[in-house]
Design a protein around this motif. Structure first.
Motif, PDB file in Angstrom:
ATOM      1  N   CYS A  21       0.837  -1.201   0.000  1.00 52.48           N
ATOM      2  CA  CYS A  21       0.000   0.000   0.000  1.00 52.48           C
ATOM      3  C   CYS A  21       0.873   1.252   0.000  1.00 52.48           C
ATOM      4  N   ALA A  22       0.761   2.055  -1.035  1.00 52.88           N
ATOM      5  CA  ALA A  22       1.508   3.311  -1.144  1.00 52.88           C
ATOM      6  C   ALA A  22       0.569   4.455  -0.774  1.00 52.88           C
ATOM      7  N   GLY A  23       0.748   4.985   0.422  1.00 48.73           N
ATOM      8  CA  GLY A  23      -0.124   6.040   0.916  1.00 48.73           C
ATOM      9  C   GLY A  23      -0.851   5.579   2.160  1.00 48.73           C
ATOM     10  N   ALA A  24      -1.115   6.527   3.068  1.00 49.72           N
ATOM     11  CA  ALA A  24      -1.772   6.178   4.323  1.00 49.72           C
ATOM     12  C   ALA A  24      -2.779   7.257   4.734  1.00 49.72           C
ATOM     13  N   GLY A  25      -3.314   7.971   3.746  1.00 55.19           N
ATOM     14  CA  GLY A  25      -4.316   8.995   4.028  1.00 55.19           C
ATOM     15  C   GLY A  25      -5.706   8.403   4.186  1.00 55.19           C
ATOM     16  N   PHE A  26      -6.708   9.275   4.184  1.00 55.36           N
ATOM     17  CA  PHE A  26      -8.091   8.863   4.421  1.00 55.36           C
ATOM     18  C   PHE A  26      -8.532   7.743   3.482  1.00 55.36           C
ATOM     19  N   ILE A  27      -8.278   7.894   2.180  1.00 58.10           N
ATOM     20  CA  ILE A  27      -8.843   6.940   1.227  1.00 58.10           C
ATOM     21  C   ILE A  27      -8.240   5.554   1.418  1.00 58.10           C
ATOM     22  N   MET A  28      -6.958   5.481   1.801  1.00 56.95           N
ATOM     23  CA  MET A  28      -6.337   4.186   2.090  1.00 56.95           C
ATOM     24  C   MET A  28      -6.800   3.671   3.447  1.00 56.95           C
ATOM     25  N   ARG A  29      -6.727   4.506   4.452  1.00 55.24           N
ATOM     26  CA  ARG A  29      -7.021   4.082   5.827  1.00 55.24           C
ATOM     27  C   ARG A  29      -8.480   3.680   6.021  1.00 55.24           C
ATOM     28  N   ASP A  30      -9.407   4.519   5.512  1.00 54.29           N
ATOM     29  CA  ASP A  30     -10.813   4.338   5.836  1.00 54.29           C
ATOM     30  C   ASP A  30     -11.622   3.658   4.740  1.00 54.29           C
ATOM     31  N   CYS A  31     -11.047   3.519   3.551  1.00 56.93           N
ATOM     32  CA  CYS A  31     -11.793   2.906   2.444  1.00 56.93           C
ATOM     33  C   CYS A  31     -11.098   1.640   1.940  1.00 56.93           C
ATOM     34  N   HIS A  32      -9.911   1.797   1.334  1.00 57.81           N
ATOM     35  CA  HIS A  32      -9.235   0.630   0.772  1.00 57.81           C
ATOM     36  C   HIS A  32      -9.074  -0.475   1.810  1.00 57.81           C
ATOM     37  N   LEU A  33      -8.422  -0.166   2.916  1.00 54.20           N
ATOM     38  CA  LEU A  33      -8.034  -1.211   3.861  1.00 54.20           C
ATOM     39  C   LEU A  33      -9.233  -1.798   4.602  1.00 54.20           C
ATOM     40  N   VAL A  34     -10.233  -0.982   4.870  1.00 49.78           N
ATOM     41  CA  VAL A  34     -11.469  -1.512   5.462  1.00 49.78           C
ATOM     42  C   VAL A  34     -12.111  -2.515   4.503  1.00 49.78           C
ATOM     43  N   ALA A  35     -12.178  -2.142   3.219  1.00 51.50           N
ATOM     44  CA  ALA A  35     -12.782  -3.032   2.218  1.00 51.50           C
ATOM     45  C   ALA A  35     -11.961  -4.307   2.038  1.00 51.50           C
ATOM     46  N   TYR A  36     -10.638  -4.180   2.024  1.00 52.17           N
ATOM     47  CA  TYR A  36      -9.792  -5.351   1.796  1.00 52.17           C
ATOM     48  C   TYR A  36      -9.926  -6.361   2.937  1.00 52.17           C
ATOM     49  N   VAL A 307     -22.719  -0.101   0.729  1.00 50.84           N
ATOM     50  CA  VAL A 307     -22.628   1.333   0.418  1.00 50.84           C
ATOM     51  C   VAL A 307     -21.375   1.583  -0.431  1.00 50.84           C
ATOM     52  N   TRP A 308     -21.343   2.770  -1.069  1.00 51.45           N
ATOM     53  CA  TRP A 308     -20.193   3.113  -1.910  1.00 51.45           C
ATOM     54  C   TRP A 308     -18.923   3.153  -1.066  1.00 51.45           C
ATOM     55  N   PHE A 309     -18.883   4.019  -0.038  1.00 53.03           N
ATOM     56  CA  PHE A 309     -17.711   4.144   0.835  1.00 53.03           C
ATOM     57  C   PHE A 309     -17.978   3.353   2.108  1.00 53.03           C
ATOM     58  N   PRO A 310     -17.287   2.258   2.397  1.00 54.21           N
ATOM     59  CA  PRO A 310     -16.084   1.759   1.727  1.00 54.21           C
ATOM     60  C   PRO A 310     -16.295   0.528   0.839  1.00 54.21           C
ATOM     61  N   ASP A 311     -17.547  -0.012   0.788  1.00 58.08           N
ATOM     62  CA  ASP A 311     -17.737  -1.348   0.215  1.00 58.08           C
ATOM     63  C   ASP A 311     -17.346  -1.449  -1.253  1.00 58.08           C
ATOM     64  N   ALA A 312     -17.528  -0.360  -2.016  1.00 65.39           N
ATOM     65  CA  ALA A 312     -17.215  -0.418  -3.451  1.00 65.39           C
ATOM     66  C   ALA A 312     -15.734  -0.655  -3.714  1.00 65.39           C
ATOM     67  N   PHE A 313     -14.878  -0.374  -2.729  1.00 65.58           N
ATOM     68  CA  PHE A 313     -13.436  -0.528  -2.935  1.00 65.58           C
ATOM     69  C   PHE A 313     -13.004  -1.992  -2.940  1.00 65.58           C
TER      70      PHE A 313
END
Length: 365
Positions: A21-36, A307-313
């Protein structure tokens, strides 16, 4: 008439691809990684420009390795798939460096926008192709449940031939600090969602008309705040969006009317829906209601809990992993996404130069 809808992503058979994972901001922390974690995917390493933030996210999501730098992450030979979530002007540089590690990096999921210009986006695609790396783009609105369900309704022919599609966005984005120095604000950061969705539903348009003005609330200099545009198709279909990031003085004392609504009319039916994203962090599912001549007298209203955020990720990573294990193009490949970038360029030029533009002229460039 079978009214079941295909609105969820296809998952890979193999879920243990090792993701860096390159990056640790909101979209990675709260969306990508939650979905993964929800999907059972396997993030094994992380790095960020802010090492302390990366360490905190690694601890929060039980990621075993936290690297001090992005260069160290890219050199980590255990990483098979690179998930990039850095500012868009920095993303091409990460991809240029990542292709040097093609021996172990097999796939890259790039954030949208892939780049801030067609030229740089094409460079990223060509570099990955030359290195044998599969490149996919995180155009995550394609995996919003209502957007995906509507695509299935269109695919099944329940609306007939599309006549008119519209999206009305009345919502206030949270512009990140990195957006202040970019050459485009709303077009490449916000409107790109709707432009790519129209491409997903109807294909790439033939002509573009657009008008734009600054957003009164956004204090840093920018040209494209409120975006209005019409997409013309030679087959007769028309699509239009009002991307209103002002919505009236909802933060300055008035009452608010914030929502995203969409509507698609066809020769045989009509669909309408809402996007739940403006309610985030409240988990508000998007909606779809449709009526068709094939089932006269009814409004059909499928519902879901996702839902879109975070499930769509889940879907944006899954389509890359499926491509890797099947040896196929990702559903949102870099090459396909190049037409979305060209469409953003066309909208921007149409609004700034007050002329009708075509996507073709930017693809040729």
């Amino acid at each position: 008439m079978d009214l079941s809808l295909d609105y969820l992503p296809r998952l890979p058979r193999r879920k243990d691809f090792r993701i860096g994972c390159a990056g640790a901001g909101f979209i990675m922390r709260d969306c990508h990684l939650v979905a993964y974690r929800q999907a059972g995917f396997n993030p094994v390493a992380i790095a960020s420009r802010d090492p302390a933030r990366a360490r905190a996210v690694a601890e929060q999501h039980s990621i075993p390795r936290c690297h001090a730098t992005l260069a160290d992450l890219l050199a980590d030979e255990s990483v098979e798939v690179l998930d990039v979530a850095v500012p868009p002007d920095a993303q091409p540089g990460v991809i240029r460096e990542a292709v040097r590690h093609a021996g172990h990096i097999k796939g890259i999921l790039a954030q949208k926008p892939l780049a801030m210009s067609f030229r740089e986006a094409k460079e990223c695609i060509d570099l990955c192709a030359g290195a044998g790396i599969v490149l996919a783009v995180n155009q995550n609105m394609r995996y919003d449940q209502s957007v995906r369900a509507l695509k299935d309704v269109l695919r099944k022919g329940w609306l007939g031939e599309p006549v008119l599609g519209t999206i009305e966005m009345r919502a206030i984005p949270h512009w990140m600090p990195w957006s202040e120095g970019l050459p485009s604000l709303s077009t490449f950061i916000m409107s790109i969602h709707h432009l790519d969705t129209f491409r997903y539903w109807f294909g790439t348009p033939d002509r573009v008309l657009a008008s734009t003005r600054p957003d009164p609330r956004t204090r840093f200099p920018h040209d494209d705040g409120i975006n209005l545009y019409i997409l013309e198709y030679d087959n007769g279909c028309r699509a239009s969006s009002w991307d209103d990031v002002w919505t009236g003085p909802a933060r300055e004392g008035s009452e608010s009317d914030i929502a995203i609504r969409w509507r698609v009319e066809g020769t045989d039916g009509l669909a309408r829906g809402t996007i739940g994203w403006p309610s985030y962090p409240a988990k508000t599912p998007s909606t779809l209601d449709f009526t068709t001549k094939k089932q006269p007298g009814y409004w059909l209203s499928p519902r879901w809990k996702e839902v879109w955020f975070p499930d769509a990720f889940v879907g944006t990573m899954a389509q890359l992993l499926c491509a890797l294990e099947d040896g196929t193009e990702p559903e949102i490949s870099g090459r396909d996404n190049l037409e979305t970038i060209a469409l953003c360029e066309a909208v921007r030029a149409a609004g700034q130069e007050h002329r009708v533009t075509t996507v073709r002229e930017f693809l040729r460039s």
